[in-house]
Motif scaffolding. Structure first.
Motif, PDB file in Angstrom:
ATOM      1  N   CYS A 289       0.861  -1.191   0.000  1.00 14.85           N
ATOM      2  CA  CYS A 289       0.000   0.000   0.000  1.00 14.85           C
ATOM      3  C   CYS A 289       0.900   1.244   0.000  1.00 14.85           C
ATOM      4  O   CYS A 289       1.851   1.317   0.778  1.00 14.85           O
ATOM      5  CB  CYS A 289      -0.852   0.045   1.267  1.00 14.85           C
ATOM      6  SG  CYS A 289      -1.818  -1.444   1.582  1.00 14.85           S
ATOM      7  N   ARG A 290       0.532   2.210  -0.819  1.00 15.64           N
ATOM      8  CA  ARG A 290       1.271   3.485  -0.794  1.00 15.64           C
ATOM      9  C   ARG A 290       0.552   4.420   0.161  1.00 15.64           C
ATOM     10  O   ARG A 290      -0.640   4.697  -0.003  1.00 15.64           O
ATOM     11  CB  ARG A 290       1.365   4.075  -2.205  1.00 15.64           C
ATOM     12  CG  ARG A 290       2.511   5.088  -2.324  1.00 15.64           C
ATOM     13  CD  ARG A 290       3.007   5.198  -3.751  1.00 15.64           C
ATOM     14  NE  ARG A 290       2.085   5.976  -4.566  1.00 15.64           N
ATOM     15  CZ  ARG A 290       2.097   7.317  -4.642  1.00 15.64           C
ATOM     16  NH1 ARG A 290       3.001   8.009  -3.982  1.00 15.64           N
ATOM     17  NH2 ARG A 290       1.221   7.933  -5.409  1.00 15.64           N
TER      18      ARG A 290
ATOM     19  N   TRP B 293       5.771   3.115   0.322  1.00 19.27           N
ATOM     20  CA  TRP B 293       5.064   1.834   0.291  1.00 19.27           C
ATOM     21  C   TRP B 293       5.243   1.071   1.602  1.00 19.27           C
ATOM     22  O   TRP B 293       6.325   1.036   2.172  1.00 19.27           O
ATOM     23  CB  TRP B 293       5.573   0.978  -0.861  1.00 19.27           C
ATOM     24  CG  TRP B 293       5.215   1.537  -2.203  1.00 19.27           C
ATOM     25  CD1 TRP B 293       5.952   2.410  -2.948  1.00 19.27           C
ATOM     26  CD2 TRP B 293       4.026   1.264  -2.950  1.00 19.27           C
ATOM     27  NE1 TRP B 293       5.295   2.703  -4.124  1.00 19.27           N
ATOM     28  CE2 TRP B 293       4.113   2.012  -4.154  1.00 19.27           C
ATOM     29  CE3 TRP B 293       2.891   0.468  -2.738  1.00 19.27           C
ATOM     30  CZ2 TRP B 293       3.108   1.970  -5.133  1.00 19.27           C
ATOM     31  CZ3 TRP B 293       1.899   0.424  -3.705  1.00 19.27           C
ATOM     32  CH2 TRP B 293       2.013   1.175  -4.885  1.00 19.27           C
TER      33      TRP B 293
ATOM     34  N   PRO C  42      -7.585   0.861  -2.726  1.00 22.82           N
ATOM     35  CA  PRO C  42      -7.045   1.722  -1.675  1.00 22.82           C
ATOM     36  C   PRO C  42      -8.101   2.076  -0.629  1.00 22.82           C
ATOM     37  O   PRO C  42      -9.188   2.537  -0.983  1.00 22.82           O
ATOM     38  CB  PRO C  42      -6.601   2.989  -2.429  1.00 22.82           C
ATOM     39  CG  PRO C  42      -6.596   2.624  -3.877  1.00 22.82           C
ATOM     40  CD  PRO C  42      -7.567   1.502  -4.050  1.00 22.82           C
TER      41      PRO C  42
ATOM     42  N   SER D 210      -4.614   4.903   2.156  1.00 23.65           N
ATOM     43  CA  SER D 210      -3.719   4.503   1.069  1.00 23.65           C
ATOM     44  C   SER D 210      -3.986   5.303  -0.197  1.00 23.65           C
ATOM     45  O   SER D 210      -5.137   5.589  -0.533  1.00 23.65           O
ATOM     46  CB  SER D 210      -3.896   3.003   0.747  1.00 23.65           C
ATOM     47  OG  SER D 210      -3.684   2.218   1.897  1.00 23.65           O
TER      48      SER D 210
ATOM     49  N   GLU E 258      -2.553   4.204  -3.222  1.00 23.42           N
ATOM     50  CA  GLU E 258      -2.777   3.114  -4.166  1.00 23.42           C
ATOM     51  C   GLU E 258      -2.354   1.809  -3.517  1.00 23.42           C
ATOM     52  O   GLU E 258      -1.627   1.793  -2.514  1.00 23.42           O
ATOM     53  CB  GLU E 258      -2.017   3.340  -5.482  1.00 23.42           C
ATOM     54  CG  GLU E 258      -0.537   3.547  -5.330  1.00 23.42           C
ATOM     55  CD  GLU E 258       0.172   3.817  -6.675  1.00 23.42           C
ATOM     56  OE1 GLU E 258      -0.063   3.084  -7.645  1.00 23.42           O
ATOM     57  OE2 GLU E 258       0.993   4.759  -6.704  1.00 23.42           O
TER      58      GLU E 258
ATOM     59  N   ALA F  26      -1.153  -2.297  -4.687  1.00 19.98           N
ATOM     60  CA  ALA F  26      -0.790  -3.105  -5.849  1.00 19.98           C
ATOM     61  C   ALA F  26      -0.049  -4.363  -5.419  1.00 19.98           C
ATOM     62  O   ALA F  26       0.535  -4.429  -4.333  1.00 19.98           O
ATOM     63  CB  ALA F  26       0.089  -2.288  -6.803  1.00 19.98           C
TER      64      ALA F  26
END
Lengths: 186, 186
Positions: free
Chosen positions: B47-48, B58, B120, B124, B126, B128
Motif C-alpha cells: 500500500c502506498r 510503500w 485503496p 492509502s 494506491e 498493488a
C-alpha cells in the motif's frame, strides 16, 4: 475542570477518551506481556504471587513490557524482578492473544545464565523449580500459564518451531479459570 | 487546574505520568502493531501511504492492535481498512521489536479469502501486487517492511518455522532508513 469524554476523533473510526478541555486523546491499546519458561535440568521455575490479582497462586516470571526495551530485554528484567534470576533466552515458545483483558503475551523459553540461582523478588512469596509431574496445577494463576507450560511440555529441549498459539478451546483468550480470584490457596 | 507530573508511584520502580489532582496514573507502554504479507501467485500486496509519517512510501497493510480484538483479527481489520482485502492468515512470519518507538510488530503471512480483490482504503493512495524483483525498494516506508519482505522471500510458500526476528544489524530496533521522512517520492 477538564474531564475526559468519549468521542470519535477526526480521521478515526472508534471512540477514544478525549480531554474536553485541551483535546488530548488518550489512546488505550492492548499491552504486551513478556515472560519466560526458565528450564533447569528438566524443571521449570515458577513464582508464587505476592500481589493481586491471584495472590498466592503460581505463575511464570512475566509482566508488562516497558517503553525503551525490547521484548527479550523485558522478559529478562521480569525474571530478575520476580525471581532474581539471570537468564539467557532461547527463543519464542508461545504467543497468546488475551482479548478479554487486552493483552498480547510473548513467552520465551530460557535457561539460567550461569548457575541456577533464584530468590523471591518483591512481587513473589516464593520461587521454586518444579518437575512436570509436581507442578501445582490446582493453584496456577492464569490460563496462559497452563498454555505456556503445555507448549514447553510438547517440545521440551527440542528445536523451537512456530510459537504455540491460543488453544482450540479458547482462540480469542476470553476464558477464565474456574477458580475465582478471591478463592486463595491456604 | 489538574496537570500530569512525573512521579514514581508506590510499589513501582519507574517514573509515570501521574495526575497532580486525582492521582490517576497514565501508564504508557509499548503498542502492538499487527500486519500481514498478503501473497497471491508469488506476488505481495503493498500500500502506498496517504498519511504521515512517510506519506507516498510503500508499506504492508498494518496498524495498531485495538482493545477487544485478537492479533489475527487486528491484522485482518487492517488489511480491510488499508487495502479493502479480505484475508486468511497462515501464521506468524515475523515478530519485531522496535524499541526506538515502543512497538512490537506481529507480521503474519496471509492470502486472499477468495479472489484477489483489493482497492485503496482511506489511508492509502494506491494498492498493488508486486513480484519480488519489482518491489519499489527505494520508496519503502519503514525498516521493518524490509525485514518482513526478507522473511517472506526466505521461506516463500514453504512451512512457517520460528518467526523472523530483528536482523543482526538492528537487534533493538533503533535504526532509521537513510531517507528522511520529509524526503517524499514524487
Amino acid at each position: 475542570m477538564a474531564a475526559f469524554i468519549r468521542n470519535i476523533p477526526d480521521g478515526d473510526n472508534r471512540e477514544r477518551s478525549v480531554c474536553s478541555d485541551c483535546g488530548f486523546i488518550a489512546y488505550e491499546n492492548p499491552k504486551v506481556v513478556v515472560g519466560s519458561v526458565i528450564v533447569e535440568r528438566g524443571e521449570v521455575l515458577l513464582c508464587r504471587r505476592a500481589i493481586d490479582p491471584r495472590r498466592g497462586f503460581w505463575t511464570l516470571p512475566a509482566g508488562f513490557l516497558e517503553l525503551g526495551e525490547t521484548d527479550e530485554e523485558g522478559a529478562a528484567r521480569e525474571a530478575w524482578e520476580e525471581a532474581e534470576a539471570r537468564i539467557e533466552i532461547d527463543g519464542l515458545l508461545g504467543i497468546f492473544s488475551i482479548s478479554r483483558i487486552g493483552q498480547i503475551q510473548l513467552i520465551f523459553r530460557a535457561r539460567f545464565a550461569g548457575a541456577a540461582a533464584f530468590a523471591p523478588g518483591s512481587e513473589s512469596l516464593e520461587v521454586a523449580l518444579f518437575p512436570w509431574n509436581a507442578i501445582p496445577w490446582d493453584t496456577i494463576a492464569f490460563p496462559s500459564v497452563h498454555w505456556a507450560l503445555d507448549a514447553w511440555h510438547r517440545i521440551g529441549a527440542g528445536p523451537l518451531g512456530p510459537p504455540a498459539r491460543n488453544p482450540a478451546n479458547d482462540p480469542r483468550g476470553t476464558g477464565r479459570l474456574e477458580r475465582s480470584p478471591e478463592d486463595r490457596p491456604a
